[in-house]
Design a protein around this motif. Structure first.
Motif, mmCIF file in Angstrom:
data_model
loop_
_atom_site.group_PDB
_atom_site.id
_atom_site.type_symbol
_atom_site.label_atom_id
_atom_site.label_comp_id
_atom_site.label_asym_id
_atom_site.label_seq_id
_atom_site.Cartn_x
_atom_site.Cartn_y
_atom_site.Cartn_z
ATOM 1 N N UNK A 9 0.789 -1.222 0.000
ATOM 2 C CA UNK A 9 0.000 0.000 0.000
ATOM 3 C C UNK A 9 0.829 1.285 0.000
ATOM 4 N N UNK A 10 2.140 1.195 0.189
ATOM 5 C CA UNK A 10 2.970 2.409 0.305
ATOM 6 C C UNK A 10 4.017 2.442 -0.800
ATOM 7 N N UNK A 11 3.596 2.844 -1.977
ATOM 8 C CA UNK A 11 4.456 2.847 -3.159
ATOM 9 C C UNK A 11 5.794 3.548 -2.890
ATOM 10 N N UNK A 12 6.872 2.820 -3.191
ATOM 11 C CA UNK A 12 8.207 3.392 -3.055
ATOM 12 C C UNK A 12 8.859 3.215 -1.694
ATOM 13 N N UNK A 13 8.107 2.789 -0.708
ATOM 14 C CA UNK A 13 8.666 2.561 0.630
ATOM 15 C C UNK A 13 9.402 1.228 0.648
ATOM 16 N N UNK A 14 10.320 1.035 1.589
ATOM 17 C CA UNK A 14 11.009 -0.269 1.668
ATOM 18 C C UNK A 14 10.012 -1.415 1.796
ATOM 19 N N UNK A 15 10.359 -2.540 1.221
ATOM 20 C CA UNK A 15 9.497 -3.715 1.249
ATOM 21 C C UNK A 15 9.221 -4.152 2.680
ATOM 22 N N UNK A 16 8.008 -4.616 2.924
ATOM 23 C CA UNK A 16 7.659 -5.109 4.254
ATOM 24 C C UNK A 16 8.141 -6.551 4.451
ATOM 25 N N UNK A 17 8.606 -7.194 3.400
ATOM 26 C CA UNK A 17 9.165 -8.550 3.466
ATOM 27 C C UNK A 17 10.663 -8.478 3.199
ATOM 28 N N UNK A 18 11.433 -9.305 3.869
ATOM 29 C CA UNK A 18 12.869 -9.388 3.614
ATOM 30 C C UNK A 18 13.086 -10.310 2.428
ATOM 31 N N UNK A 19 13.801 -9.832 1.425
ATOM 32 C CA UNK A 19 14.031 -10.636 0.225
ATOM 33 C C UNK A 19 15.470 -10.494 -0.236
ATOM 34 N N UNK A 20 16.054 -11.611 -0.659
ATOM 35 C CA UNK A 20 17.368 -11.597 -1.289
ATOM 36 C C UNK A 20 17.243 -12.351 -2.613
ATOM 37 N N UNK A 21 17.848 -11.805 -3.649
ATOM 38 C CA UNK A 21 17.761 -12.390 -4.984
ATOM 39 C C UNK A 21 19.158 -12.461 -5.581
ATOM 40 N N UNK A 22 19.452 -13.577 -6.256
ATOM 41 C CA UNK A 22 20.713 -13.789 -6.960
ATOM 42 C C UNK A 22 20.397 -14.342 -8.339
ATOM 43 N N UNK A 23 21.294 -14.115 -9.306
ATOM 44 C CA UNK A 23 21.075 -14.633 -10.652
ATOM 45 C C UNK A 23 22.335 -15.312 -11.185
ATOM 46 N N UNK A 24 22.117 -16.441 -11.842
ATOM 47 C CA UNK A 24 23.166 -17.178 -12.537
ATOM 48 C C UNK A 24 22.729 -17.384 -13.982
ATOM 49 N N UNK A 25 23.691 -17.647 -14.860
ATOM 50 C CA UNK A 25 23.335 -18.016 -16.229
ATOM 51 C C UNK A 25 24.360 -19.002 -16.764
#
Length: 73
Positions: free
Chosen positions: A35-51
């Motif tokens: 509901x708060x566009x642009x605010x820090x995410x309320x969930x903790x998330x980590x993302x990595x990418x490989x190819x």
């Protein structure tokens, strides 16, 4: 985000414990849309990418109570 080349495709098992994942940079500074566009995410998330020559692999770990109520993008 920077994807790192891997010689061996990771197993698609949700564990992210292959050596390739450890060498990929982590992105964790996400923002929310609702509901708060642009605010820090309320969930903790980590993302990595490989190819590799076959595919792009995205590994994400999302923590928090409740469910994801909006698409990730």
């Amino acid at each position: 985000m920077l994807a790192v080349r891997t010689e061996a495709a990771p197993r698609i098992d949700g564990k992210l414990n292959e050596p390739g994942w450890a060498g990929a940079p982590v992105v964790s500074s996400f923002t929310q849309r609702d509901p708060n566009d642009g605010r820090p995410s309320s969930k903790t998330a980590t993302v990595r990418m490989l190819y590799d020559q076959e595919a792009l692999y995205v590994g994400a770990r999302i923590e928090g109570s409740g469910s994801i109520t909006y698409r990730l993008g």
